[in-house]
Design an enzyme around this catalytic site. Sequence first.
Site, mmCIF file in Angstrom:
data_model
loop_
_atom_site.group_PDB
_atom_site.id
_atom_site.type_symbol
_atom_site.label_atom_id
_atom_site.label_comp_id
_atom_site.label_asym_id
_atom_site.label_seq_id
_atom_site.Cartn_x
_atom_site.Cartn_y
_atom_site.Cartn_z
ATOM 1 C CD GLU A 65 5.405 -5.854 35.079
ATOM 2 O OE1 GLU A 65 6.455 -5.172 35.038
ATOM 3 O OE2 GLU A 65 4.417 -5.533 35.790
ATOM 4 C CG PHE A 127 -5.169 3.612 36.788
ATOM 5 C CD1 PHE A 127 -4.070 4.472 36.779
ATOM 6 C CD2 PHE A 127 -5.115 2.456 37.550
ATOM 7 C CE1 PHE A 127 -2.946 4.169 37.531
ATOM 8 C CE2 PHE A 127 -3.987 2.156 38.308
ATOM 9 C CZ PHE A 127 -2.894 3.021 38.301
ATOM 10 C CD GLN A 128 -1.805 -0.093 36.587
ATOM 11 O OE1 GLN A 128 -2.472 -1.089 36.872
ATOM 12 N NE2 GLN A 128 -0.611 0.124 37.105
ATOM 13 C CE LYS A 177 -10.138 -6.252 39.162
ATOM 14 N NZ LYS A 177 -9.735 -5.146 40.046
ATOM 15 C CG MET A 491 29.290 -5.889 19.151
ATOM 16 S SD MET A 491 30.719 -6.776 18.477
ATOM 17 C CE MET A 491 30.243 -8.483 18.766
#
Lengths: 589, 164
Positions: A65, A127-128, A177, A491
């Site tokens: 993602e 969940f999630q 959803k 760096m």
Amino acid sequence: MLRSHNERLLNKRSGVELSGAEIVVQSLVDEGVEFVFGYPGGATLHIYDAIFKHDGINHILTRHEQGAAHAADGYTRSTGNTGVVLVTSGPGATNVVTGIATAHMDSIPMVIITGQVMTQLIGNDAFQEADIVGITRPCVKHNMLIKDVKNIASAIKKAFHIAETGRPGPVLVDIPKDITAEKTQYVYPKSVSMRSYQPRVKGNDRQIKRGLEMLLAAERPVIYTGGGAVLADAHKELTEFARYIGAPVTNTLMGLGAYPASDKQFLGMLGMHGTYEANMAMYEADLIFAVGARFDDRVTGDLTKFSPRARFVQIDIDPASISKNVKTDVPIVGDVKVVLLQCLEALKNLEKPEAERTSKWWQQIAQWRGENCLKFDSTSQFIKPQQVIKSLCEITGGDAIVTSDVGQHQMWAAQYYDFDKPRRWINSGGLGTMGFGLPAAMGAQFGNPDAQVACVTGDGSILMCIQELATCLQYKLPIKIICLNNRYLGMVRQWQEFFYEQRYSHTYMDSVPDFVALSESFGHVGMRIENPGDVDGALKEAFDLKDRLVFMDIVTDQGENVFPMIPAGAGHSEMVLRPEENLKPGELS
Amino acid sequence: MRRIISVLLENESGALSRVAGLFSARGYNIESLTVAATEDSTLSRLTMVTRGNDAVIEQILKQLNKLIDVVKVVDITEGAHLEREVILVKVQAKGSEARDEMMRLIEIFKGKIVDVTETTYTLEMTGDSAKISSFLEGLKNTKILETVRSGITGISRGKSALRA
């Protein structure tokens, strides 16, 4: 073409009863969205099903993602069109947070659609489930949770409106959803009007006149421009304006390309790793004319030593950016392009500046330029990273889209590639996100299929989103990855060398992968270049492979450091030009 | 300098946390914060007391204005204004001498006794912060069992009104 196609679909679907998921997809189509960068999951199943059934939308499947967010970002920076990201709830959403924060810091418009668990489960540690609206609140321009299917279309319209107008930025829309399964009549609003959000576009004429009079009267003026000039697509107006005034121009890291690097009035980049002439001019200036630049700490160094004799005129679309770090004498709030057009108009009624007025100033600048602060040892037996970028610039005719990750390679790319056009230099300037370069290059290649796209990276950064090599294969993106491989987090190592008595704590990359084998395993071409004499030939060979991604693993001088440098805590006149010079350790930050 | 900032914001979920989040993210201090609905049900009115020099206050006002849900922002301390705070104090009040003394004090400050038990009084007082401070000063020798303050609310004097 795309628009008329959309209009047909819009006419066909407007007023029809659609599911929330179909509304999401149709709204994007009606908004004229070309690409959606995303990754499916449980909470977005309905939306992905609607995508499957709709032929008007191009969905790009990344491999993480974070890659989707950076790809959308690279697409936006290189085209000016708003990038769209679609991910699922919970981890899908939290994985885009870095990408959102990256876009937010650099004022990049982006619309992120996240799936959410079903409405009745919100707050239940389902969940999630993640409170992504809460998590992203400090790093978005705005965000919203949709609670009713009837609001989806208007929320998406509003998201694009907020993302693209005013000071641009990311806007997140979180959709549970169950809402994507419900149905309602679909109407996509044509416009948005919000009482709480009416960004100012036009500058105040009196302020503009005052600012211009100060600029025309100045003997040591500097035009200092930033990312705002790129975002506003104001390069033409800026160039015309600067040439008319005859003042030297310096760009920030984010502003490179808004003024042609090859122009004789250009001083190069300013700031921590800016040129000697740019920083000295800032220090000695009597007037700073800031255009879409926000006086960031990497630009100003120690504020108490910043342009001590200058007065400031500042054009910015965001009132909060004015007088935030440096008190501005003449603030001008408005869109950079619109205000510059107003300036050009106003100049017609003011006396044309005489070149005489600044001739001493230009003589002084010529002296500073004589320092040749970007010279480097070109006789070394090792490959010098600076030389690689110079060759890259030459071989691509200075016209490639160059993305970068973060670190030494980023600074060398900014210093040694001459950007004559805007939207060619794509890097995470504000947040400084390692892992940005490769996915951003993908987005840039999608948006500019015929352009040469190069990702300048390092052996540290490239591993942070290396999985996107698979996306590049799936969509046949012929990106050229220029990996300046010094086996160090360069760096950080540079700072440890200067300020921590060479205690190289965790900056040596002990087991760098075989990048040639790695890229071949992903189905791409890999090259390893170890000798200075082979660099040009290899670059030509790589760019001649027009339809293949080439990973160039270029083994560079391990000890090379980025110069010139303003140590943290120092001012513009306290630059260290070369490695031989002693660095005075400043305050560390 | 102490400032009272009034904000009209869209009455939407999350709007308050955007304001509070802004203050914590940018390191501004909040001395008090009150928020409630207005006569227009789509708008909330928020009042906050903060401290900072002119540059900090300017940034606070600009950053508040930048929030999408914020409709109007005004620093009411810039002009003539009224400020009020309600304080409720539960104190120990045992014996007739102590109880009489408490009655006198509450009268001086034009407060009220709003609840009574055989050993306690609950006092209510409204005023600006100076008056509340003096009131609390007057309770110095009294055993305070519990204090609750509403936080400052304020409004500008005169005809002008803060409206969407």
